[in-house]
Design a protein around this motif. Structure first.
Motif: not given
Ligand SMILES: NC(=O)c1ccc[n+]([C@@H]2O[C@H](COP(=O)([O-])OP(=O)(O)OC[C@H]3O[C@@H](n4cnc5c(N)ncnc54)[C@H](OP(=O)(O)O)[C@@H]3O)[C@@H](O)[C@H]2O)c1
Length: 206
Positions: A177-206
Motif C-alpha cells: 500500500n501507499l505506506a509501504d511505498s517507503r520501501k521504494m523511496q530514494s533513501d532505500t536500497p531499492v532506489f536506483l536498483f536494476i534487477g529482475n523480479e526475484k532480485a528486486l523482491g530480495k532488496k525490498i524484503n531484505g
C-alpha cells in the motif's frame, strides 16, 4: 490511453516516449512556459502535445514528474477523482526539511495523497534512473525483464499501472500500500536498483 504529465523534464520525456510507442497520447506541462517544450514535442511526434495544468488534468492518467516540493505548489483540487502516478522522489537537500518525513513517520507519497485529497495515487517509476529506463525496456518475450516497483491503496489503479509497466517492457512488482511505498523511496536500497523480479523482491524484503 490519454496520459498527462505535470512536468516536462527528463522523467516526463522518457516515459512519454515509451507510452507513445505503445499507442498512448501524452500532454506535457511545465513551469517556465510551454514554448520551452517545442523541441521536446518535435522529438516525440504527433501523439504529444503541450498544455496547461487544466488540460493535463483532463487526461485519463496523470503522472507527477516534478521536484517533490513542487507538488505542494499545485492546486490541491486539480486532481480530485483522478488517477495519478507519483513518480517523484524526496531529497531533503533539494526539497527542504519536511517535518512529517524527518523520522519516516510518513511515506513521501502519503503526503502527496494528503495534498491531492480525493485523487487515487500510486507510486511508480521513481526508483529507476531515467537515463536507463528506455534502454532497459525489453518488450521481447524471451528477454529477462527488469522489475519496476509500484505501491498504492487502490487495487484498480494498481492494476492499471501494472499493465502500463508491462506494456513498456518491464515486470510490475507490487510493494504494497501507499505506506509501504517507503520501501521504494530514494533513501532505500531499492532506489536506483536494476534487477529482475526475484532480485528486486530480495532488496525490498531484505
Ligand atoms: N532523473 C531521474 O533519474 C528520476 C527518475 C525517477 C524519478 N525522478 C523524480 O521525478 C521528478 C522529476 O525529475 P526530472 O529528472 O524529470 O526533473 P527535471 O528534468 O528537472 O524536470 C522537472 C520538471 O518539472 C517542471 N516543474 C517544476 N515545478 C513545476 C510546477 N509547479 N508546475 C508544473 N511543472 C513544474 C519543470 O518545469 P520547467 O522545465 O519549466 O522548469 C520541469 O519540466 C523528481 O521528483 C525526481 O526526483 C527522477
Amino acid at each position: 490511453m490519454k496520459i498527462g504529465f505535470i512536468g516536462g523534464g527528463h522523467v516526463a520525456q522518457v516515459l512519454a516516449k515509451l507510452f507513445i510507442k505503445e499507442g498512448h497520447t501524452v500532454v506535457l506541462t511545465n513551469k517556465h512556459g510551454l514554448e520551452k517544450l517545442k523541441p521536446v514535442l518535435e522529438r516525440l511526434g504527433p501523439q504529444a502535445q503541450a498544455g496547461n495544468l487544466a488540460e493535463v488534468a483532463r487526461q485519463d492518467l496523470i503522472i507527477l514528474a516534478v521536484p517533490y516540493k513542487a507538488v505542494f505548489e499545485i492546486d490541491n483540487q486539480l486532481l480530485k477523482g483522478k488517477d495519478v502516478v507519483d513518480a517523484t522522489n524526496y531529497f531533503p537537500h533539494r526539497d527542504g526539511d519536511i517535518e512529517k518525513l524527518r523520522e519516516h513517520q510518513n511515506a513521501t507519497s502519503e503526503l502527496v495523497a494528503e495534498h491531492f485529497e480525493g485523487a487515487f495515487i500510486v507510486k511508480a517509476f521513481n526508483s529507476i534512473p531515467v537515463a536507463d529506463l528506455a534502454g532497459l525496456a525489453a518488450p521481447e518475450e524471451n528477454v529477462q525483464k527488469i522489475a519496476l516497483p509500484l505501491a498504492g491503496n487502490d487495487s484498480r489503479l494498481k492494476e492499471k499501472i501494472a499493465d502500463l509497466i508491462d506494456q513498456i517492457g518491464f515486470v510490475p512488482y507490487d510493494v504494497g500500500n501507499l505506506a509501504d511505498s517507503r520501501k521504494m523511496q530514494s533513501d532505500t536500497p531499492v532506489f536506483l536498483f536494476i534487477g529482475n523480479e526475484k532480485a528486486l523482491g530480495k532488496k525490498i524484503n531484505g
